[in-house]
Design a protein around this motif. Structure first.
Motif, PDB file in Angstrom:
ATOM      1  N   ASP A  15      -4.932  12.997  34.828  1.00  0.00           N
ATOM      2  CA  ASP A  15      -4.249  12.473  36.013  1.00  0.00           C
ATOM      3  C   ASP A  15      -3.352  13.550  36.630  1.00  0.00           C
ATOM      4  N   HIS A 206       0.259   2.318  31.968  1.00  0.00           N
ATOM      5  CA  HIS A 206       0.016   3.546  32.737  1.00  0.00           C
ATOM      6  C   HIS A 206       0.683   3.339  34.093  1.00  0.00           C
ATOM      7  N   HIS A 208       2.679   4.664  37.665  1.00  0.00           N
ATOM      8  CA  HIS A 208       2.864   5.725  38.660  1.00  0.00           C
ATOM      9  C   HIS A 208       4.226   5.563  39.328  1.00  0.00           C
ATOM     10  N   ASN A 242       3.120  10.635  37.816  1.00  0.00           N
ATOM     11  CA  ASN A 242       2.981   9.615  36.762  1.00  0.00           C
ATOM     12  C   ASN A 242       4.322   9.426  36.058  1.00  0.00           C
TER      13      ASN A 242
HETATM   14 ZN   LIG Z   1      -3.164   7.227  37.119  1.00  0.00          ZN
END
Ligand SMILES: [Zn+2]
Length: 538
Positions: A15, A206, A208, A242
């Protein structure tokens, strides 16, 4: 009461690769994966083997010592059997310990983006996980747009997660792909998912950072029961990045709210390497570390003179939420230089260099390092140059050879056929044991010519440096205008597999490169001599 483990999953190489201006080479990826593995991250996601040449080459070359190495890719396509899907095959056959699949969990996306039925999407998840598990690899499924999908159709979002776990996935990871979910919503939805029968110890988060909440959202998910956290070094990533592992990890390790209930693979001792890791990563990206990054920034423990400073002098706890040493950072208003000294001694001991705290040579070394760093050297990113400087100052570095002089010429002219050519040539005069060696070489550019000439004839040391190879070269202009200072970082390696970084700083790019090249060769000769006795008899 035993503490539950929070698994750390790094996606810097996958990512993080989406960050504007970031483009990792295979060499970069190997170096970063090595740093993460050494630091103690549980899962290191490497990228998309089979889908792009850099990642394919990286997966072939990479070796992890402790971390699980994760390949990332899509679930199989609809309408093809799992055994016949080439994308799935390259993931399953890649040199990885685990495969992380990205899967749609928002019915709207299944319809619009994939153009398949909800049931077909579940089948893609099921058979991809089953094939991975049958191949002896750990499987995990990243549920894309999970939070938005859950709000739109909670039943289907949950069905995707359940299908993955029923098929044998170790983890289901809830992704806030657009990064717009608010902390309370994360807490509520993760709680609801667990209440619906998905075990928290198989749930990952996960997040952002599009609303500046990635770290908070990750911690909220942990609070609600998730046990794997995904993020990147220094929070790099697409758009606003992230969740930042460099911020998350010290929170989990140092703050009683977390460390009373949870543990991670990073213990308090390991955590003291955090600042160095964060800064070394920035240097590798060729960018300046953010001075205000929590915990690791140069200003994170800096206090300007005034009431705060005098209180800080009496007791640092008055204005510091944790001790800077706990993350390998330093206080900027110093009570004495004792703190700095212990850091130095630790650093030297780590490299097998012994020095007593009261040695005047140690004070000299600290002064030189400070002076060098002020003029642009970056020793956090160039550990081999740091070791050489320390050995030179403390008197344990033999002079293997001496470069009397060098000259580099660059000529641009038309050859006999009228073709424009640029030719670079270097001449180096080296003295070894009182004997002079002169080497001349042509190269692709002046630095390459200098490198070849320097390594062409090192007399009795020649054989030792045969397997020395330069694998990366980075240049940074440190200040603008006509007085710009150039910093050169060089990465070297040899057949033993060891890699080391050296640095040179000058207002002349060739001279800066020369310093870094010299350090690289000297380090190679040093590492061949393990004990001090061997060093002094050279
Ligand atoms: Zn991602």
């Amino acid at each position: 009461m035993s503490r539950e483990k929070i698994y750390l999953f790094d996606t810097t190489l996958r990512d993080g690769q989406q960050t504007a201006g970031v483009d990792f080479s295979v060499e970069d990826k190997i170096a970063i994966a090595g740093m993460l593995d050494k630091f103690g991250i549980d899962y290191v996601e490497g990228g998309y083997p089979g889908a792009n040449p850099t990642d394919t080459a990286f997966f072939e070359q990479n070796r992890m010592k402790k971390a699980s190495f994760v390949a990332f890719g899509m679930t199989k396509r609809a309408g093809v059997s799992a055994s016949n899907d080439p994308g799935l095959s390259s993931l399953v056959q890649s040199n990885s310990d685990a495969v992380c699949f990205v899967a749609k969990s928002w019915d709207y996306h299944v319809d619009v983006a994939l153009g398949i039925s909800n049931e077909e999407n579940l089948e893609c998840i099921r058979s991809s996980v089953e094939r991975t598990v049958a191949a002896g690899k750990e499987a995990m499924v990243d549920c894309e747009h999970f939070f938005d999908g859950y709000k739109a159709n909670s039943e289907y979002a949950l069905a995707c997660a359940k299908t993955a776990l029923d098929a044998g996935a170790r983890w289901v990871v809830l992704c806030d792909t657009n990064g717009g979910t608010q902390t309370e919503e994360v807490r509520e939805i993760v709680t609801a998912v667990i209440a619906a029968g998905i075990p928290g110890d198989q749930l990952g988060i996960h997040a952002h950072n599009d609303t500046g909440l990635a770290v908070a959202n990750t911690l909220a998910a942990v609070e609600a029961g998730a046990r794997q956290i995904q993020g990147t070094l220094n929070g790099i990533g697409e758009r606003c990045g992230n969740a930042n592992l460099v911020v998350l990890i010290p929170n989990l390790v140092l703050k009683p709210r977390w460390n009373k209930r949870f543990c991670t693979s990073i213990d308090e001792e390991k955590l003291t390497e955090l600042t160095r890791l964060s800064h070394a990563f920035d240097e590798l990206l060729n960018r300046s570390p953010d001075p205000q990054m929590p915990y690791v920034g140069a200003s994170s423990f800096a206090t300007k003179a005034g009431i705060h400073a005098s209180a800080l002098m009496k007791d640092p706890k008055t204005y510091e939420h944790v001790e800077p040493e706990s993350v390998g950072n330093t206080r900027k208003v110093m009570v004495s230089d004792q703190g700095g000294k212990s850091n130095f001694i630790n650093e030297l001991t780590r490299r097998g260099i012994k020095v007593s705290k009261s040695s005047p040579k140690l004070d000299t070394l600290i002064a030189i390092v400070k002076e060098h760093e002020a003029s642009g050297y970056a020793y956090e990113a160039a550990d081999a140059s740091f070791e050489l400087l320390a050995r030179r100052t403390l008197g344990t570095l033999p002079q293997f050879f001496k470069v009397e002089s060098f000259r580099v010429m660059v000529e641009r002219r038309f050859d006999a056929n009228g073709v424009l050519k640029t030719i670079s040539e270097a001449i180096v005069r080296v003295e070894i044991d009182g004997e002079r060696h002169i080497s001349v070489a042509e190269g692709h550019g002046p630095v390459n010519a200098l490198d070849i000439a320097l390594r062409k004839d090192l007399g009795k040391f020649q054989q030792e440096i045969e397997d020395l190879e330069l694998c990366d070269y980075k240049v940074r202009i440190l200040n603008g205008g006509t007085e710009a200072i150039t910093r050169v970082l060089i990465e070297s390696r040899d057949d033993s597999g060891e890699r080391w970084w050296t640095v040179g700083v000058s207002d002349n790019i060739i001279d800066a490169s020369f310093q870094a090249l010299m350090d690289s060769i000297n380090y190679k000769l040093i590492k061949n001599r393990t004990s001090i006795e061997e060093l002094s008899s050279s």
